[in-house]
Scaffold this active site. Structure first.
Site, PDB file in Angstrom:
ATOM      1  N   GLY A   1     -11.466  52.418 -42.048  1.00  0.00           N
ATOM      2  CA  GLY A   1     -10.140  52.974 -42.059  1.00  0.00           C
ATOM      3  C   GLY A   1     -10.002  54.068 -43.206  1.00  0.00           C
ATOM      4  O   GLY A   1      -9.228  55.309 -43.222  1.00  0.00           O
TER       5      GLY A   1
ATOM      6  N   GLY B   1     -12.340  54.099 -46.215  1.00  0.00           N
ATOM      7  CA  GLY B   1     -13.751  54.618 -46.519  1.00  0.00           C
ATOM      8  C   GLY B   1     -14.253  56.009 -45.747  1.00  0.00           C
ATOM      9  O   GLY B   1     -15.260  56.512 -46.091  1.00  0.00           O
TER      10      GLY B   1
ATOM     11  N   SER C   1     -15.108  46.960 -47.471  1.00  0.00           N
ATOM     12  CA  SER C   1     -13.935  46.056 -47.859  1.00  0.00           C
ATOM     13  C   SER C   1     -14.349  45.011 -48.614  1.00  0.00           C
ATOM     14  O   SER C   1     -14.203  43.925 -48.297  1.00  0.00           O
ATOM     15  CB  SER C   1     -13.461  45.606 -46.341  1.00  0.00           C
TER      16      SER C   1
ATOM     17  N   CYS D   1      -0.957  65.947 -49.924  1.00  0.00           N
ATOM     18  CA  CYS D   1      -0.884  66.972 -50.828  1.00  0.00           C
ATOM     19  C   CYS D   1      -0.413  66.410 -52.082  1.00  0.00           C
ATOM     20  O   CYS D   1       0.584  65.967 -52.389  1.00  0.00           O
ATOM     21  CB  CYS D   1      -0.136  68.249 -50.713  1.00  0.00           C
TER      22      CYS D   1
ATOM     23  N   GLY E   1      -5.423  37.751 -49.365  1.00  0.00           N
ATOM     24  CA  GLY E   1      -6.913  37.557 -49.210  1.00  0.00           C
ATOM     25  C   GLY E   1      -7.390  37.710 -50.278  1.00  0.00           C
ATOM     26  O   GLY E   1      -7.201  37.145 -51.510  1.00  0.00           O
TER      27      GLY E   1
HETATM   28  P1  NAD Z   1     -12.140  48.769 -43.357  1.00  0.00           P
HETATM   29  O1  NAD Z   1     -12.196  47.108 -43.396  1.00  0.00           O
HETATM   30  O2  NAD Z   1     -11.191  49.477 -42.452  1.00  0.00           O
HETATM   31  O3  NAD Z   1     -13.681  49.259 -43.576  1.00  0.00           O
HETATM   32  C1  NAD Z   1     -14.592  48.664 -44.482  1.00  0.00           C
HETATM   33  C2  NAD Z   1     -16.067  48.955 -44.035  1.00  0.00           C
HETATM   34  O4  NAD Z   1     -16.883  48.350 -44.691  1.00  0.00           O
HETATM   35  C3  NAD Z   1     -16.187  48.480 -42.542  1.00  0.00           C
HETATM   36  O5  NAD Z   1     -16.430  49.689 -41.576  1.00  0.00           O
HETATM   37  C4  NAD Z   1     -17.190  47.749 -42.637  1.00  0.00           C
HETATM   38  O6  NAD Z   1     -18.114  47.729 -41.559  1.00  0.00           O
HETATM   39  C5  NAD Z   1     -17.895  48.283 -43.892  1.00  0.00           C
HETATM   40  N1  NAD Z   1     -18.827  47.116 -44.578  1.00  0.00           N
HETATM   41  C6  NAD Z   1     -18.315  45.786 -44.722  1.00  0.00           C
HETATM   42  N2  NAD Z   1     -19.642  45.155 -45.467  1.00  0.00           N
HETATM   43  C7  NAD Z   1     -20.535  45.992 -45.795  1.00  0.00           C
HETATM   44  C8  NAD Z   1     -21.680  45.862 -46.517  1.00  0.00           C
HETATM   45  N3  NAD Z   1     -22.228  44.979 -46.995  1.00  0.00           N
HETATM   46  N4  NAD Z   1     -22.555  47.363 -46.288  1.00  0.00           N
HETATM   47  C9  NAD Z   1     -22.007  48.539 -45.753  1.00  0.00           C
HETATM   48  N5  NAD Z   1     -20.983  48.520 -44.921  1.00  0.00           N
HETATM   49  C10 NAD Z   1     -20.136  47.284 -45.123  1.00  0.00           C
HETATM   50  O7  NAD Z   1     -11.515  49.127 -44.867  1.00  0.00           O
HETATM   51  P2  NAD Z   1     -10.827  50.524 -45.655  1.00  0.00           P
HETATM   52  O8  NAD Z   1      -9.610  50.674 -45.147  1.00  0.00           O
HETATM   53  O9  NAD Z   1     -12.057  51.496 -45.393  1.00  0.00           O
HETATM   54  O10 NAD Z   1     -10.734  50.060 -47.229  1.00  0.00           O
HETATM   55  C11 NAD Z   1     -12.001  50.068 -47.855  1.00  0.00           C
HETATM   56  C12 NAD Z   1     -11.979  49.354 -49.131  1.00  0.00           C
HETATM   57  O11 NAD Z   1     -11.194  50.515 -49.787  1.00  0.00           O
HETATM   58  C13 NAD Z   1     -10.967  48.329 -49.313  1.00  0.00           C
HETATM   59  O12 NAD Z   1     -11.414  47.311 -50.034  1.00  0.00           O
HETATM   60  C14 NAD Z   1      -9.643  49.038 -49.487  1.00  0.00           C
HETATM   61  O13 NAD Z   1      -8.645  48.256 -50.145  1.00  0.00           O
HETATM   62  C15 NAD Z   1     -10.055  50.028 -50.632  1.00  0.00           C
HETATM   63  N6  NAD Z   1      -9.245  51.202 -50.735  1.00  0.00           N
HETATM   64  C16 NAD Z   1      -9.148  52.012 -51.830  1.00  0.00           C
HETATM   65  C17 NAD Z   1      -8.442  53.080 -51.709  1.00  0.00           C
HETATM   66  C18 NAD Z   1      -8.393  54.115 -53.185  1.00  0.00           C
HETATM   67  O14 NAD Z   1      -7.477  54.719 -53.255  1.00  0.00           O
HETATM   68  N7  NAD Z   1      -9.356  54.479 -53.700  1.00  0.00           N
HETATM   69  C19 NAD Z   1      -7.439  53.321 -51.092  1.00  0.00           C
HETATM   70  C20 NAD Z   1      -7.400  52.544 -49.850  1.00  0.00           C
HETATM   71  C21 NAD Z   1      -8.204  51.326 -49.757  1.00  0.00           C
END
Ligand code: NAD
Length: 550
Positions: free
Chosen positions: A175, A177, A264, A409, A491
């Site tokens: 979502g 990434g 994640s 933005c 979690g």
């Molecule tokens: P999500 O659960 O929707 O997606 C995570 C993805 O990682 C999934 O598609 C999953 O299949 C993949 N994945 C899991 N294990 C894996 C592995 N070992 N190798 C390769 N792919 C793997 O999560 P998301 O909403 O995309 O969020 C991802 C992370 O980013 C979360 O930890 C979230 O809290 C963090 N995040 C950071 C920011 C920021 O501002 N930088 C903003 C929002 C979320």
């Protein structure tokens, strides 16, 4: 995880057009934003919006009750929601928020993953993520500018201002990434994203966020090399487990210029997929042996982080992109995991010091031209803001809308208020097809305390002080936002984070102008003061310039 007590019969999407189902646009706006979160959701059937288990409502029964409550909610009333479950409606006053919510908060000592999962399974709480439970998610676009600005800053600091011909390695296309490949391409890089789930990759390719799916690692590296040689920006994905691919690259002597990860990793039960298990096997083992899943996920994360540390030693710019991967690895014995920088303190904090952060708006009637009209307002009225002007041009050209048309933005203190008031006038004068909702990510000035993300390494050591987001939410309420939320971690995030969110609707009325003016000004003003109080000179200068603080 409890999900459904009453499954919705049809797929939910946000209502469009100007017909109201509620008693006013303020209520209709919040209802459409809730529906919009589900339209954008990674797993609508489970109410999961993103980040593996960040939910929009406690369960389906709660969802339908919230919809009913919003449809009947009067001006001068406030609906209370506790972790995705509607609790009651109180008579308040005309300028009071319509919705107040607290999601996933557990007191300090009890805020462990074990307690959280137990409480969640009993149906007593949910993890609201940042923008999931308070209906502020706008699809992958919500984080794309943040990712782009990080890479732009990496380019300025390490590569003389340009990522042309540079190789960025990352993982995760969920979502949030899912924004990475497009952000990398917009920043001019050759970006390779490793994702374990092919369906996630295909979703992002269909949405225009990623160009190519490589057949395997060899093919991916050939595509990277070709783009580097030609000096063209390119986004490439490959199906694989990051904990296998990162060490394999090291073995082959392939050292990317920039390395990060957005799997994640924050959650070892519902999120990170361990090496050696397929997605289906992980799913099954979650039910049969959750302890084993968590152990294996943690071990794989440790392997991945060790590879990231090795890349750093060999010269890559390596950073944690907000998924707690370093804390998880440290828990599994990688004692130097924190040698990896966190993106906020390293690249974004100077912006937060000036109140600049991830502001966003949503066209509630579903009319894309409304967003284009506001894009023009930004370009016309903020010509001196190069960051915004650059982004609006890129976004207008490259970002496809998902669900209700929206724009993120990054704008600063005073600018957000000015833009929102211009938009409110445009709604009043019927230059837009209908009202616009304004909101922001929780990762903003005073809105988040997360000692491993937003507030790591504060100058004055105030990393874990969570008074700031609580004050932020209280101030948002006092300054008449339409929805105010307080979230905490669950979690993998348990005990790590408290944050605040706010939404205000520009419906063209004088009351909306007052709400937008007080709430948005207070929101960013407190952000500047939070960093000024922590001794950041950029924030102290901004506070002086804007006459904030005592
Ligand atoms: P999500 O659960 O929707 O997606 C995570 C993805 O990682 C999934 O598609 C999953 O299949 C993949 N994945 C899991 N294990 C894996 C592995 N070992 N190798 C390769 N792919 C793997 O999560 P998301 O909403 O995309 O969020 C991802 C992370 O980013 C979360 O930890 C979230 O809290 C963090 N995040 C950071 C920011 C920021 O501002 N930088 C903003 C929002 C979320």
């Amino acid at each position: 995880m409890t999900t459904s007590t009453k499954p919705a019969s049809t797929r939910i999407s946000a209502a469009r057009g100007s017909e109201l189902r509620c008693r006013g646009w303020r209520q209709e706006s919040l209802l459409r934003l809730l529906e919009n979160n589900l339209e954008n959701a990674e797993r609508q059937e489970d109410l999961v919006v993103y980040a593996s288990f960040a939910k929009a409502a406690r369960d389906w029964d709660s969802y339908h009750k919230i919809v009913h409550a919003l449809k009947n909610l009067q001006e001068s009333q406030t609906l209370i929601i506790q972790s995705g479950k509607p609790i009651g409606i109180f008579n308040t006053h005309k300028m009071a928020p319509l919705v107040l919510m607290a999601n996933g908060n557990i007191v300090g000592r009890w805020a462990t993953p074990e307690n959280f999962y137990e409480l969640q399974d009993k149906g007593l709480t949910i993890w609201g993520g940042l923008t999931a439970a308070d209906w502020q998610y706008i699809g992958s676009q919500g984080v794309i500018q943040g990712t782009y600005e990080i890479l732009a800053q990496v380019a300025r600091e390490h590569f003389k201002g340009s990522l042309k011909g540079k190789f960025v390695l990352t993982a995760g296309m969920g979502g949030m990434g899912g924004a990475q490949p497009l952000a990398g391409k917009l920043a001019g890089a050759v970006i390779l994203v490793v994702e374990v789930d092919r369906a996630r990759i295909e979703k992002r390719v269909a949405a225009g966020y990623c160009e190519l799916i490589a057949d395997d690692l060899d093919h991916a590296l050939a595509l990277v090399e070709e783009a580097q040689k030609k000096g063209i920006a390119r986004s490439i994905s490959v199906v694989g487990n990051a904990a296998e691919i990162y060490p394999e690259l090291l073995k082959r002597g392939v050292i990317p210029d920039v390395v990060t990860d957005q799997t994640s990793a924050h959650d070892t039960l519902y999120g990170y997929v361990p090496v050696g298990l397929t997605i289906a096997e992980t799913e099954a083992m979650r039910k049969s042996n959750p302890t084993e899943v968590r152990k294996r996920a943690l071990e794989s994360i440790a392997v991945e982080v060790q590879a990231m540390l090795e890349f750093k030693k060999k010269g890559s710019v390596v950073f944690d992109n907000g998924n707690n991967i370093r804390s998880q690895a440290a828990e599994c014995g990688v004692t130097n995991a924190f040698d990896i920088d966190i993106f906020t303190a390293r690249y974004l904090r100077p912006l937060f010091c000036k109140g600049i952060g991830p502001f966003r708006w949503i066209a509630l009637t579903g009319e894309p031209n409304d967003i284009q009209y506001i894009d023009q307002l930004v370009l016309e009225h903020f010509p001196e803001n190069e960051l915004a002007a650059n982004w609006i041009k890129l976004a207008g050209e490259h970002i496809k809308f998902e669900a209700l048309p929206a724009r993120i933005c990054w704008m600063g203190h005073g600018e957000r208020t000015k833009l929102a008031l211009l938009v409110n006038d445009a709604v009043r004068d019927k230059k837009l097809s209908g009202p616009i909702a304004f909101t922001r990510d929780h990762l903003d000035g005073a809105a988040m305390t997360h000692p491993r993300i937003g507030t790591e390494g504060m100058l004055d050591g105030s990393d874990a002080i969570s008074d700031w987001p609580l004050l932020n939410a209280l101030l948002n309420t006092a300054s008449a936002a339409d929805l105010v939320a307080i979230h905490s971690g669950g979690g993998g995030y348990a005990g790590y984070m408290t944050s605040a969110g706010a939404t205000i609707t520009a419906d063209g009325t004088d009351e909306a102008a007052q709400r937008l003016s007080t709430a948005l000004t207070a929101d960013t003003g407190l952000g500047v003061l939070r960093f000024a109080d922590a001794n950041y000179s950029e924030a102290q200068e901004a506070a002086k310039e804007h006459k904030l603080g005592l």
